[in-house]
Motif scaffolding. Sequence first.
Motif, PDB file in Angstrom:
ATOM      1  N   PRO A  18       0.822  -1.216   0.000  1.00  0.00           N
ATOM      2  CA  PRO A  18       0.000   0.000   0.000  1.00  0.00           C
ATOM      3  C   PRO A  18       0.845   1.251   0.000  1.00  0.00           C
ATOM      4  O   PRO A  18       1.968   1.269   0.496  1.00  0.00           O
ATOM      5  N   THR A  20       1.835   5.078   1.135  1.00  0.00           N
ATOM      6  CA  THR A  20       1.839   5.756   2.434  1.00  0.00           C
ATOM      7  C   THR A  20       1.935   7.270   2.301  1.00  0.00           C
ATOM      8  O   THR A  20       2.002   7.973   3.293  1.00  0.00           O
ATOM      9  N   ILE A  62      -4.394   1.376  -0.943  1.00  0.00           N
ATOM     10  CA  ILE A  62      -4.184   1.988   0.372  1.00  0.00           C
ATOM     11  C   ILE A  62      -4.366   0.929   1.448  1.00  0.00           C
ATOM     12  O   ILE A  62      -5.008  -0.098   1.226  1.00  0.00           O
ATOM     13  N   LYS A  66      -7.095   2.774   6.535  1.00  0.00           N
ATOM     14  CA  LYS A  66      -7.022   4.218   6.334  1.00  0.00           C
ATOM     15  C   LYS A  66      -8.217   4.773   5.567  1.00  0.00           C
ATOM     16  O   LYS A  66      -8.442   5.986   5.563  1.00  0.00           O
ATOM     17  N   THR A 191      -5.292  -4.570   1.909  1.00  0.00           N
ATOM     18  CA  THR A 191      -5.289  -3.280   1.248  1.00  0.00           C
ATOM     19  C   THR A 191      -6.555  -3.123   0.424  1.00  0.00           C
ATOM     20  O   THR A 191      -7.296  -4.080   0.203  1.00  0.00           O
ATOM     21  N   LEU A 225      -9.179   9.971   3.516  1.00  0.00           N
ATOM     22  CA  LEU A 225      -8.496   8.965   4.318  1.00  0.00           C
ATOM     23  C   LEU A 225      -8.353   9.463   5.735  1.00  0.00           C
ATOM     24  O   LEU A 225      -8.341  10.674   6.001  1.00  0.00           O
TER      25      LEU A 225
END
Length: 228
Positions: A18, A20, A62, A66, A191, A225
């Motif tokens: 994912p 960051t 992601i 999140k 993810t 997010l």
Amino acid sequence: MTTPAIHAPFLAIPQVLPTTNLPTKISFPPLTINAPPKTDLWRKPPHIDVGNVPAIFLPEPIDLNKFRSANVTVSGEWNTLYDQGGIVLYILGDDLKKWVKTGIEFVFGKPFVGTVATASASDWSLVPLPESAGGKVTIHVERETKGDKRLQSLWVYVVGENGERHAIREVAWVFGPDVIDYEGATAGGRTMLVGVYGARPTVPEGEGKENEELTVKLEGFEVTLFDD
């Protein structure tokens, strides 16, 4: 902030770590997706597991924990059975890939708000769309929270002209394994791909229309997010 998107069919999703470094709010300009006939996202065991829809995603997957929310306004010239388009959330990291899609779907001769949640199999729910809407709707999906605690459900809302949200669906399993207090939770590592899609599962009727694509318009696509 506007962030470039990637285009990919579901069968070609890369298994990567994912990202960051995305901002907490990602906004897109108006988007258009052209979906050819025989494209679909649907799983009905034992014989049907189709995932060849054209889609536009965030640049990278992601961390599932999140994801906070996404919204988009979707419209199109819906005229063929199962014509559809809207938001799609594709969950990676499990042996069996899972996904949720929600937006417009053309059935019974008119557009509805359709939502499908898929784990081992797809389910399907429909909500009538007023004729005055002209085949256009704003969809908002959001992770359920209670205070500072993130819960396991994803809620789907239709947004009215005055901005009021009307809940139409709860999908209770989407974030389950990532809730710290969730009984039976497993280790992290899952993810999510967040995006918008279009699909035309049925071939249009009429001479010369067998290759006619569905054009799906997507406006105001925005993803938020959690800031951690």
